[in-house]
Motif scaffolding. Structure first.
Motif, PDB file in Angstrom:
ATOM      1  N   ASP C 384       0.829  -1.218   0.000  1.00 17.95           N
ATOM      2  CA  ASP C 384       0.000   0.000   0.000  1.00 17.95           C
ATOM      3  C   ASP C 384       0.856   1.256   0.000  1.00 17.95           C
ATOM      4  O   ASP C 384       0.346   2.351   0.164  1.00 17.95           O
ATOM      5  CB  ASP C 384      -0.984  -0.016   1.177  1.00 17.95           C
ATOM      6  N   GLY C 385       2.164   1.067  -0.140  1.00 17.27           N
ATOM      7  CA  GLY C 385       3.021   2.239  -0.211  1.00 17.27           C
ATOM      8  C   GLY C 385       4.145   2.031  -1.205  1.00 17.27           C
ATOM      9  O   GLY C 385       4.791   0.972  -1.200  1.00 17.27           O
ATOM     10  N   LEU C 386       4.312   2.986  -2.107  1.00 19.88           N
ATOM     11  CA  LEU C 386       5.456   2.945  -3.024  1.00 19.88           C
ATOM     12  C   LEU C 386       6.169   4.283  -2.889  1.00 19.88           C
ATOM     13  O   LEU C 386       5.588   5.335  -3.186  1.00 19.88           O
ATOM     14  CB  LEU C 386       5.005   2.712  -4.464  1.00 19.88           C
ATOM     15  N   LEU C 387       7.379   4.223  -2.402  1.00 15.81           N
ATOM     16  CA  LEU C 387       8.134   5.454  -2.142  1.00 15.81           C
ATOM     17  C   LEU C 387       9.170   5.659  -3.239  1.00 15.81           C
ATOM     18  O   LEU C 387       9.936   4.741  -3.546  1.00 15.81           O
ATOM     19  CB  LEU C 387       8.826   5.347  -0.778  1.00 15.81           C
ATOM     20  N   MET C 388       9.140   6.844  -3.809  1.00 14.70           N
ATOM     21  CA  MET C 388      10.036   7.121  -4.940  1.00 14.70           C
ATOM     22  C   MET C 388      11.219   7.966  -4.459  1.00 14.70           C
ATOM     23  O   MET C 388      11.025   9.019  -3.845  1.00 14.70           O
ATOM     24  CB  MET C 388       9.283   7.906  -6.019  1.00 14.70           C
ATOM     25  N   SER C 389      12.408   7.497  -4.752  1.00 16.85           N
ATOM     26  CA  SER C 389      13.602   8.265  -4.405  1.00 16.85           C
ATOM     27  C   SER C 389      14.543   8.205  -5.597  1.00 16.85           C
ATOM     28  O   SER C 389      15.546   7.503  -5.594  1.00 16.85           O
ATOM     29  CB  SER C 389      14.258   7.673  -3.152  1.00 16.85           C
ATOM     30  N   VAL C 390      14.151   8.927  -6.655  1.00 17.32           N
ATOM     31  CA  VAL C 390      14.913   8.798  -7.903  1.00 17.32           C
ATOM     32  C   VAL C 390      15.665  10.075  -8.269  1.00 17.32           C
ATOM     33  O   VAL C 390      16.359  10.104  -9.279  1.00 17.32           O
ATOM     34  CB  VAL C 390      13.998   8.413  -9.083  1.00 17.32           C
ATOM     35  N   GLY C 391      15.514  11.124  -7.457  1.00 14.42           N
ATOM     36  CA  GLY C 391      16.330  12.273  -7.782  1.00 14.42           C
ATOM     37  C   GLY C 391      15.747  13.593  -7.348  1.00 14.42           C
ATOM     38  O   GLY C 391      14.665  13.662  -6.767  1.00 14.42           O
ATOM     39  N   TRP C 392      16.494  14.605  -7.657  1.00 15.73           N
ATOM     40  CA  TRP C 392      16.257  15.928  -7.089  1.00 15.73           C
ATOM     41  C   TRP C 392      16.413  17.011  -8.150  1.00 15.73           C
ATOM     42  O   TRP C 392      17.156  16.859  -9.102  1.00 15.73           O
ATOM     43  CB  TRP C 392      17.271  16.194  -5.977  1.00 15.73           C
ATOM     44  N   ALA C 393      15.703  18.094  -7.927  1.00 13.91           N
ATOM     45  CA  ALA C 393      15.893  19.266  -8.783  1.00 13.91           C
ATOM     46  C   ALA C 393      16.121  20.468  -7.872  1.00 13.91           C
ATOM     47  O   ALA C 393      15.535  20.555  -6.798  1.00 13.91           O
ATOM     48  CB  ALA C 393      14.655  19.484  -9.644  1.00 13.91           C
ATOM     49  N   PRO C 394      16.990  21.376  -8.280  1.00 16.11           N
ATOM     50  CA  PRO C 394      17.316  22.496  -7.398  1.00 16.11           C
ATOM     51  C   PRO C 394      16.105  23.397  -7.147  1.00 16.11           C
ATOM     52  O   PRO C 394      15.330  23.670  -8.056  1.00 16.11           O
ATOM     53  CB  PRO C 394      18.401  23.256  -8.173  1.00 16.11           C
ATOM     54  N   ALA C 395      15.953  23.838  -5.909  1.00 13.29           N
ATOM     55  CA  ALA C 395      14.957  24.872  -5.589  1.00 13.29           C
ATOM     56  C   ALA C 395      15.614  26.207  -5.896  1.00 13.29           C
ATOM     57  O   ALA C 395      15.971  26.974  -5.016  1.00 13.29           O
ATOM     58  CB  ALA C 395      14.543  24.761  -4.129  1.00 13.29           C
ATOM     59  N   GLY C 396      15.796  26.446  -7.181  1.00 12.88           N
ATOM     60  CA  GLY C 396      16.695  27.528  -7.612  1.00 12.88           C
ATOM     61  C   GLY C 396      16.047  28.868  -7.873  1.00 12.88           C
ATOM     62  O   GLY C 396      16.704  29.786  -8.382  1.00 12.88           O
ATOM     63  N   ALA C 397      14.760  29.001  -7.533  1.00  8.48           N
ATOM     64  CA  ALA C 397      14.051  30.231  -7.917  1.00  8.48           C
ATOM     65  C   ALA C 397      14.798  31.522  -7.543  1.00  8.48           C
ATOM     66  O   ALA C 397      14.968  32.401  -8.392  1.00  8.48           O
ATOM     67  CB  ALA C 397      12.640  30.220  -7.339  1.00  8.48           C
ATOM     68  N   PRO C 398      15.275  31.661  -6.297  1.00  7.32           N
ATOM     69  CA  PRO C 398      15.947  32.932  -5.984  1.00  7.32           C
ATOM     70  C   PRO C 398      17.193  33.150  -6.833  1.00  7.32           C
ATOM     71  O   PRO C 398      17.507  34.289  -7.196  1.00  7.32           O
ATOM     72  CB  PRO C 398      16.320  32.783  -4.500  1.00  7.32           C
ATOM     73  N   LEU C 399      17.885  32.066  -7.161  1.00 12.61           N
ATOM     74  CA  LEU C 399      19.099  32.225  -7.973  1.00 12.61           C
ATOM     75  C   LEU C 399      18.748  32.629  -9.399  1.00 12.61           C
ATOM     76  O   LEU C 399      19.375  33.512  -9.978  1.00 12.61           O
ATOM     77  CB  LEU C 399      19.911  30.923  -7.976  1.00 12.61           C
ATOM     78  N   TYR C 400      17.745  31.974  -9.972  1.00 12.77           N
ATOM     79  CA  TYR C 400      17.317  32.361 -11.317  1.00 12.77           C
ATOM     80  C   TYR C 400      16.877  33.830 -11.332  1.00 12.77           C
ATOM     81  O   TYR C 400      17.229  34.601 -12.212  1.00 12.77           O
ATOM     82  CB  TYR C 400      16.142  31.492 -11.777  1.00 12.77           C
ATOM     83  N   GLN C 401      16.078  34.206 -10.330  1.00  9.23           N
ATOM     84  CA  GLN C 401      15.567  35.579 -10.309  1.00  9.23           C
ATOM     85  C   GLN C 401      16.677  36.602 -10.090  1.00  9.23           C
ATOM     86  O   GLN C 401      16.564  37.748 -10.511  1.00  9.23           O
ATOM     87  CB  GLN C 401      14.485  35.711  -9.232  1.00  9.23           C
ATOM     88  N   ALA C 402      17.757  36.163  -9.435  1.00  9.80           N
ATOM     89  CA  ALA C 402      18.894  37.068  -9.234  1.00  9.80           C
ATOM     90  C   ALA C 402      19.761  37.162 -10.481  1.00  9.80           C
ATOM     91  O   ALA C 402      20.696  37.953 -10.529  1.00  9.80           O
ATOM     92  CB  ALA C 402      19.728  36.586  -8.055  1.00  9.80           C
ATOM     93  N   GLY C 403      19.463  36.343 -11.490  1.00  8.43           N
ATOM     94  CA  GLY C 403      20.244  36.380 -12.718  1.00  8.43           C
ATOM     95  C   GLY C 403      21.302  35.290 -12.776  1.00  8.43           C
ATOM     96  O   GLY C 403      22.183  35.328 -13.627  1.00  8.43           O
ATOM     97  N   GLY C 404      21.201  34.337 -11.880  1.00 11.37           N
ATOM     98  CA  GLY C 404      22.157  33.229 -11.891  1.00 11.37           C
ATOM     99  C   GLY C 404      21.899  32.284 -13.053  1.00 11.37           C
ATOM    100  O   GLY C 404      20.810  32.241 -13.607  1.00 11.37           O
ATOM    101  N   LYS C 405      22.942  31.554 -13.432  1.00 12.67           N
ATOM    102  CA  LYS C 405      22.813  30.581 -14.526  1.00 12.67           C
ATOM    103  C   LYS C 405      23.140  29.193 -13.986  1.00 12.67           C
ATOM    104  O   LYS C 405      24.041  29.037 -13.172  1.00 12.67           O
ATOM    105  CB  LYS C 405      23.781  30.914 -15.658  1.00 12.67           C
ATOM    106  N   PHE C 406      22.420  28.222 -14.463  1.00 12.69           N
ATOM    107  CA  PHE C 406      22.644  26.838 -14.065  1.00 12.69           C
ATOM    108  C   PHE C 406      23.182  26.056 -15.242  1.00 12.69           C
ATOM    109  O   PHE C 406      22.911  26.387 -16.390  1.00 12.69           O
ATOM    110  CB  PHE C 406      21.326  26.192 -13.614  1.00 12.69           C
TER     111      PHE C 406
END
Lengths: 160, 89, 965, 413
Positions: C384-406
């Protein structure tokens, strides 16, 4: 948070404009404050330097006949609001200026709730005196009162 | 929202200022041709660039010159608009 | 099924305080500190919402505000996010966007026709035949939207405040906490912001059971609490990074506008779901969501769990589940693990399947089983439970808004910050740092650098601590011929939708987003954008960097209008006489930010009140408050030169004690302002401006003084002075009672100015004729205005003096043919067109706009003229009167418009001003006004002024001296 | 269920016809090069091909199709302008919009909602009446309505506006509409491509070459392309293009910002604009309130967002619609407005032979998309300025023959 507001006017508030005003000010008070600074005298008297050609003064001793040619004086009926207690906290709701940089003795001209005001930055625990155009006085006072009475930030600060 | 260091009034928020347009040199009215005048009034190169602009500080009533990059909004230089300055150089 | 666990070591709930709320009528028990979702899950209610398009059942996904599966409606608010909103006693909620309720939703019929609704289906139908579109549109609108608005909701406005610090740290996880402490140790003021009610971040849900970290955790918490120069702002998120290091920090009390000298972004990473068939069944969730559920709320994610993983974190989750007493059936690894946590899991006897090749979930209303393949063999596990742990994405909003590049880092398989603006720093997992001790170290280094930047010091060199191994699967996506593999849960965007969009040519990231709507829902792509990029890159054969990403614009989370708008700060001005007007029953109107009496109310109707005021002025005396006029003192050695340059008329030849009409134009010759100028002395003028332009005219004057380098000064005295106009045949008699000044024609002629005392107060008197009668404008200190007004009214009582308002003044001036700038002029009208060629002195060497006016003089195409109606409406077939802005129509074409029009009680006819083309300006010419109804009526062009053409009433002494145009 | 959807049901995505054909290789020469792959550029290419048979055309787009102001506006379409020139021009645009879905075989969601421009002052009321009278004279459905009518149609609006600046009346424009902005660009793009026009994305023009006062081609990041006719249709990037040819214009570029709320069930059927309160709002088919205000206070070639904008807008929104205080702002963004002194566009030929300009769109470019494309295509194909755009020539400024749109355009969108 303890903040008190009081509205009044200054009987002798006058703006001086023209030439060689430093000489006039010197003769009135014995010294000249630095640019955008003020000096305090008794009975709410003060003299503030707004530039080589402009001073804002509130001095009972000043009379128009002391003016020389090319010197002009205009009476001012500003609404003056005194804020005692934690006025910096109240200002943080209505004024974008970073008051960390404001030192006692400074004469600050700044926007408060959309209205241009001047302020005499006081010593740490003293009352802030600010003035604005009389036609905006009722609005400014009403706005500050309302903020003071209703703001959660003034009760809790920014920290949870 | 920006703060700008403005001698002599200190670090100030841009919201206290009113934009006053480009610093331009007005042609002499006496000898100006119609086309030169029309160019002065209307035409310009307004591509992104660092340009010198008038900015008015409302609380003090002072006019400033900002050298501002209209691509990045970075203000590179600030000075009090001194009398007659716009007509020099 | 009850899923509440025993007390967890760091849980947020207070089990001593119980409460109850309702979902669709069903009572839900909860503890203080529960969020809505945790309480529902604890009760075994796993269906927490219905999806946007297909109305599929949805349960927990992130429990971190990265999805909107659990979205609710109360009587007071729409779109309440169950994952982050506290359960409150007495709260009553329903699901949003159902046609029924959570259990039975007629909207789910949509899924049965899903094959007819491919990606972008709405572009392909409903438009032909055209007349049917509104019907389809109405149906589509019926299906659209989430929560319901009650338009009777009252306005809420929250407070806002400014706050300043040296270093702002966004995110109080292990890296952010370390950064804040290190910065603070270097003597700077630090603000530490976290969206959770408690700081700690992953330390408190991912590393709860790592005993070696206990003392580290306590130490960090204690240090932060004790350091006076760290301010913690919790339950608050950075809605946006703006301009030069301004952060819009949204708190529950309201918005804090935080200005910092340097910013540390320690926002971490969003866990990304895997994409496979039925990955949206309730019971399938991110592993971190399960860990949050256990650690924060003491709730079990399931009874029997399977874990799908591509990284060590999945094993950590397995250990945590086991610790909480939950059975872990298997760990399905997409690769071949070799790390400590894997060893620990193996040692516990939990089966680990390596290099699994595909996965699929089963279940009708919620998860019942998982099927996966290893080495070509298919396995099915009931769970009754399937837990997914396949990866991450940056919570980069403040960096993008500051003009940062990834850019994409193949080692970590994650987008990492590549270039950041000066003074903006990143640390922790957003930086690719996954080892917990490295996160502390990275935070510390970054905190030092942020402090150094704030203190203007050279930045210390930083070690690169990023993970040597990937923590994200490069393509956690398993297709299935039958679909139902969801990429964006908000928008019900499936893998096949993205494939369809790409196949059709919407094959760059922005086009794919706009066509498929991936990432456009309320989560703004937090759980979907990364998978979207991976899919697009794969299908187009490009790298992640070539594919690029969409822009992360504010808001980070949707932010209430009440917080952003805040309190109303709308300055309003009152003249010194305002309270007298209130006492006289003035009907006020807004004029810019002023309130002005429109007229004074009596028993009569509006029109009659206005006419009575007009007649009082014409027959005896009236008094109007004109304090709203801009009032400027202009003085200094170059004052006369300045006045000449500012206005179209010559001012330097004005005598001391005289007044003159003053028109100002802009560079292009367009009228922008008018007023009256007086000369106090050789070097001292005083000039009025219109009410609306007092600020702009003052600014312009100051600017021109600077630009021209003149030795002159201008002072704006608009609010400091009051002004009133006493007008009418008896005005002299009334004024004479209050002043010793000789008011005789000889001593004080028309257009003269005198400085004197009125009622003992200093005042300037100007004999003006705006309303066309003998009259005096009185300018004096605002503080003296009330007694003078009262005295004039008292002295005028025997003459029947009336206060008059703006409306009466408008009619009176119209009778005199005087223009109102902005009403009779438009954004392009010059003085020639306004019928005032006499106001342009082209012989002056210089004034603003002169070369334009020199050219425009010969280009005149239109002109303001006076007209009167030939037949009064009351005598005609219909009683429709012409209105201002009615057009002049000649030979079927527009030949102009009425700018002012009124029935004049004094002239007993309807008069007006019209802006007409030059063919129609001749006197006695007939022009045709098109009424609002469309009917044409005739009018005749007549000379101006309409009233008292010789001006005998305003200057009964005849022309004696003064400056007449 | 519309029959049209049936045919898609049995196909896998791979089987479907490509909406956009595969991009062709970039040639060395074209008859016409259009700079800018937004709505205007695509529309111009479409009409060049469809109405003038000119298909050897390349549209060069530095980003992606419709990624500039086409994808950043608030999608309002109307024709209730102040000047005869403006009214005639935009009225033709509306007529074209009305048929676009069928023209394209693509639903652009052209939805006629009715458009209110609220007046809060006497002078605004006069301007509204002026517009209404000019509109009616040209056969446009437009009228001044009183507060009672507004309240009946928009009962949830607070006409008192919280006590300050109450609504006094409004200009009502029944044909006022919204459309799915992206679909307009896509429809034109597909229609142009089907007729042989090439669209080249991620192709940036870096210079325009002339010889003896005539255009000979453009330099791009992908090499030189020969062309005798080059049309600039780049809105906020116009000054960058004109600068390449040393053409001065009166254009200044200001950011124009917008934002949307989280989706809520549709309740707002009309488009509401308030000039005095600097707000315009409509509700999209997705349920979001789409909102905008006036342009930023200073020149800037940037699409960055500001907090001041969203603070000001939400403050004013609450005055008109108090209940919106409980909604949430989901996303904000910005476009770049190329603004002229008279708030009318600059269109047509220039002093450089073979260089055509379509610019000065300020905040009204989207609603002009079809008619701009059509009139510019005509002008380029026939080398004769289309009648509708004669008043918008660049040289009107030095002739002091400005278009008087400033009065109305400053308040409406």
């Amino acid at each position: 948070m303890s903040i008190q507001l009081q509205s009044s006017s200054l009987e002798h508030l006058t703006v001086l404009r023209g030439k060689n005003l430093s000489g006039l000010v010197q003769s009135l008070t014995g010294s000249v404050p630095a640019l955008f600074h003020y000096q305090k005298f008794e009975n709410r008297g003060f003299i503030a330097n707004l530039g080589s050609e402009e001073f804002l003064i509130n001095l009972a001793d000043f009379h128009r006949d002391q003016l020389e040619s090319d010197q002009y004086a205009f009476q001012r009926g500003d609404v003056v609001i005194s804020i005692s207690g934690q006025w910096r906290e109240l200002m943080s709701e209505v004024c974008i200026y970073d008051f960390r940089q404001a030192c006692p003795g400074e004469f600050l001209m700044v926007l408060v709730a959309g209205v241009s005001v001047w302020m005499l930055i006081p010593e740490a625990t003293e009352t802030l005196v600010m003035g604005c155009d009389p036609t905006y006085g009722h609005y400014l006072f009403k706005t500050l009162e309302h903020q003071k009475n209703t703001s959660p930030f003034l009760n809790h600060g920014v920290q949870k | 929202m920006k703060f700008i260091d403005c001698p002599p009034i200190g670090r100030r928020a841009l919201s206290e200022f009113v934009y006053g347009g480009l610093v331009k040199h007005e042609p002499d009215h006496e000898n100006v041709s119609e086309s030169v005048w029309a160019e002065h009034v209307f035409y310009r190169h307004s591509h992104p660039q660092i340009q010198k602009e008038w900015w008015y500080h409302r609380p003090t009533g002072m006019w400033f010159f900002f050298e501002r990059d209209t691509l990045t909004d970075v203000i590179h230089h600030v000075s009090v608009a001194t009398k007659g300055y716009a007509n020099e150089a | 099924m009850k899923l509440r666990l025993e007390k967890q070591p760091l849980e947020w709930i207070d089990r001593s305080q119980s409460l109850t709320f309702k979902i669709e009528g069903e009572s839900i028990p909860a503890f203080k500190g529960d969020v809505i979702s945790s309480a529902l899950w604890a009760k075994g209610l796993k269906v927490m919402g219905r999806s946007f398009k297909y109305h599929r059942r949805r349960g927990l996904l992130s429990l971190a505000n990265h999805d909107i599966n659990a979205l609710f409606q109360s009587v007071d608010y729409p779109n309440i996010r169950g994952d982050v909103v506290s359960a409150e006693d007495g709260l009553s909620l329903t699901a949003v966007n159902t046609f029924g309720n959570l259990t039975r939703d007629a909207g789910s019929l949509v899924e049965s026709i899903a094959k007819f609704l491919p990606v972008g289906f709405y572009y392909r139908a409903f438009y032909s035949p055209k007349f049917l579109f509104p019907k389809w549109e109405s149906l589509i609108r019926h299906m659209a939207g989430l929560g319901k608005v009650d338009t009777n909701w009252t306005e809420e406005r929250k407070h806002k405040r400014y706050h300043y610090c040296d270093v702002a740290v966004i995110g109080a996880g292990p890296a952010g906490m370390s950064a804040a402490i290190e910065a603070a140790k270097n003597g700077v003021d630090v603000c530490l912001i976290d969206e959770n009610p408690f700081i700690g971040g992953s330390l408190d849900y991912q590393y709860v059971n790592e005993s070696s970290l206990e003392s580290v955790r306590d130490n960090l918490n204690q240090t932060i609490e004790e350091m006076p120069n760290i301010t913690v702002i919790s339950s608050a998120y950075v809605a946006g990074y703006y301009g030069d290091k301004w952060l819009a920090v949204n708190t529950q009390s309201g918005l804090i506008k935080l200005s910092a000298l340097s910013v540390v972004v320690a926002t971490g990473v969003f866990e990304q779901p895997a994409v496979f068939r039925n990955n949206d069944l309730p019971g399938v969730m991110n592993a971190s969501a399960a860990q949050r559920l256990i650690a924060r709320y003491g709730v079990a994610p399931c009874g029997e769990a399977v874990i799908l993983t591509s990284n060590p974190e999945g094993y950590r989750a397995a250990l945590d589940l086991r610790k909480a007493g939950i059975q872990v059936l298997a760990v399905l690894d997409t690769g071949r693990p070799s790390h400590d946590w894997y060893e620990q899991v193996s040692d516990l006897g939990i089966p680990v399947y390596k290099e699994i090749q595909s996965i699929e979930a089963h279940g009708k209303k919620q998860l019942h089983a998982v099927t996966f393949q290893v080495n070509g063999l298919s396995h099915t596990l009931d769970c009754d439970g399937l837990l997914m742990s396949v990866g991450w994405a940056p919570a980069g909003a403040p960096l993008y808004q500051a003009g940062g590049k990834f850019s994409y880092d193949e080692k970590v398989q994650q987008l990492l910050p590549k270039t950041l603006p000066q003074g903006v720093f990143a640390c922790g997992r957003i930086n690719g740092v996954f080892d917990i001790y490295d996160q502390f170290k990275d935070g510390k280094q970054t905190g030092l650098n942020a402090a150094e930047y704030a203190l203007n010091q050279t930045l210390s060199p930083c070690d690169v601590l990023k993970s040597p191994t990937p923590h994200s699967h490069s393509y956690p996506i398993w297709d299935h011929p039958k679909g139902k593999a969801f990429v964006d849960f908000d928008e019900d965007v499936q893998l096949k939708d993205l494939k369809g969009a790409i196949a059709q040519g919407f094959d760059n990231i922005e086009l794919m987003k706009r066509f498929s709507t991936i990432g456009m829902g309320p989560s703004q792509g937090k759980h979907s954008n990364m998978n979207g990029i991976r899919i697009l890159a794969k299908l187009t054969g490009k790298s992640i960097d070539q594919t690029g990403s969409t822009t992360a614009r504010p808001m980070f989370h949707p932010t209430p209008v009440s917080h952003l708008g805040g309190m109303r700060f709308r300055p309003e001005r009152q003249t010194a006489l305002h309270h007298l007007h209130v006492g006289s029953q003035a009907k006020f109107m807004e004029a810019g930010n002023w309130l002005r009496p429109e007229y004074y109310q009596s028993d009569l109707n509006r029109q009659a009140c206005i006419e009575a005021e007009v007649l009082a002025v014409r027959e005896s005396a009236g008094l109007i408050d004109v304090s709203t006029l801009g009032k400027m003192e202009v003085f200094g050695p170059d004052a006369a030169n300045l006045m000449d340059r500012l206005y179209t008329m010559t001012m330097s030849n004005m005598k001391v004690g005289a007044s003159r009409y003053a028109v100002m134009v802009d560079d292009t010759g367009v009228i922008i302002d008018d007023g009256v100028a007086v000369r106090y002395s050789e070097n001292h003028f005083y000039v009025t401006t219109t009410t609306s332009s007092s600020d702009s005219a003052y600014r312009l004057m100051q600017k021109k003084i600077v630009e021209w380098g003149l030795d002159a000064t201008v002072l704006n005295r608009t609010g400091q002075l009051a002004a009133m106009n006493l007008a009418g045949p008896n005005s002299r008699k009334i004024l004479a009672q209050l002043t010793d000044l000789d008011l005789s024609n000889e001593a004080f002629p028309y257009l003269a100015m005198r400085q004197t005392q009125v009622l003992g107060f200093d005042a300037t008197l100007i004999r003006v004729g705006f309303v066309g009668e003998l009259g005096y404008e009185i300018h004096l200190n605002a503080s003296d205005a009330v007694p003078v007004w009262q005295a004039l009214m008292a002295e005028g009582a025997e003459f029947g003096i009336q206060p008059f308002g703006v409306e009466a003044q408008r009619l009176l001036r119209l009778e005199k043919g005087h223009i109102i700038v902005g009403q009779d002029t438009d954004g392009l009208m010059n003085p020639f067109e306004a019928g005032m060629p006499w106001s342009v002195h082209l012989k002056k060497p210089f004034f603003i706009g002169k070369p334009s006016l020199a050219k425009l003089k010969s280009l005149q195409k239109r002109k303001l003229v006076g007209f009167e109606l030939l037949v009064e409406p009351s005598n005609g077939d219909s009683d429709e009167s012409p209105l201002e802005s009615n057009l002049i129509i000649e030979s079927g074409d527009i030949a102009g418009r009425v700018t002012s029009v009124a029935w004049s009680p004094n002239l007993d006819k309807t008069i007006g001003l019209a802006d007409v083309t030059m063919e129609h300006v001749e006197l006695d010419k007939l022009i045709h006004i098109k009424l609002t109804s469309g009917a044409l009526i005739e009018a005749k062009v007549v000379p101006l002024p309409f009233y008292d053409p010789d001006g005998k009433r305003q200057r009964p002494e005849e022309l004696l001296e003064g400056d007449v145009a | 269920m519309p029959l049209r959807l049936l045919k898609y049901a049995w196909k896998s995505p791979e089987e479907e016809l490509r909406f956009f054909p595969q991009e062709k290789p970039l040639e060395k020469e074209y008859d016409v090069v259009i700079i800018g792959g937004g709505g205007h550029g695509m529309a111009c290419a479409y009409y060049l091909a469809k109405e003038h048979g000119i298909t050897n055309v390349a549209v060069l787009e530095q980003g992606y199709i419709g990624g500039g102001n086409t994808g950043r506006n608030t999608t309002i379409v109307r024709s209730n302008y102040l000047t005869s020139e403006g009214v005639k021009f935009y009225d033709e645009s509306l007529k074209l919009f009305d048929d676009l879905s069928e023209d394209f075989d693509l639903n652009i969601f052209y939805s006629t909602r009715g458009h209110y421009t609220m007046a809060h002052t006497d002078s605004a009321m006069r301007t509204m009446r002026w517009r209404a009278e000019v509109n009616k004279h040209h056969g446009i459905d437009s009228e001044v309505v009183d507060v009672e009518t507004i309240q009946k149609d928009i009962p949830y609006m607070d006409v008192e506006c919280n006590g300050q600046h109450p609504v006094m009346g409004a200009l009502y424009h029944a044909p006022g509409s919204v459309a799915r902005h992206d679909a307009v660009a896509w429809g034109y793009a597909r229609g142009a491509q089907m007729r042989g026009v090439e669209i080249h994305q991620k192709t940036q023009v870096t210079d325009i070459k002339t010889a003896s006062g005539k255009v000979v081609g453009v330099e791009t990041n992908r090499g030189f392309i020969k062309a005798k006719k080059v049309i600039s249709m780049v809105a906020g990037s116009s000054p960058r293009i004109t600068n390449m040819l040393d053409i001065k214009t009166p254009i200044e570029v200001f950011p124009l910002q917008s934002c949307v709320t989280e989706p809520v069930k549709p309740f707002m059927n009309t488009i509401v604009v308030s000039g005095s309160l600097h707000v315009y709002v409509s509700q999209s088919s997705r349920g979001e309130l789409v909102m905008g205000a006036s342009v930023d206070p200073a020149e800037l070639h940037s699409t960055r967002s500001t907090l001041d904008f969203v603070e000001g807008l939400t403050d004013q929104m609450m005055d008109l619609f108090p209940f919106t205080s409980r909604l949430k702002i989901m996303r904000q963004w910005a476009g770049m407005s190329d603004i002229t002194p008279d708030f009318a566009p600059i269109m047509g030929k220039t002093q450089i032979d073979g260089f055509y300009l379509d610019s000065g769109w300020g905040t009204w470019g989207f609603k002009a998309t079809p008619i701009s494309g059509k009139t510019m295509a005509y002008t380029v194909a026939t080398d004769t300025t289309h009648e509708l755009i004669k008043p918008f020539s660049l040289d009107r400024f030095e002739r002091f023959n400005l278009v008087g749109e400033k009065g109305a355009a400053s308040v409406g969108h």
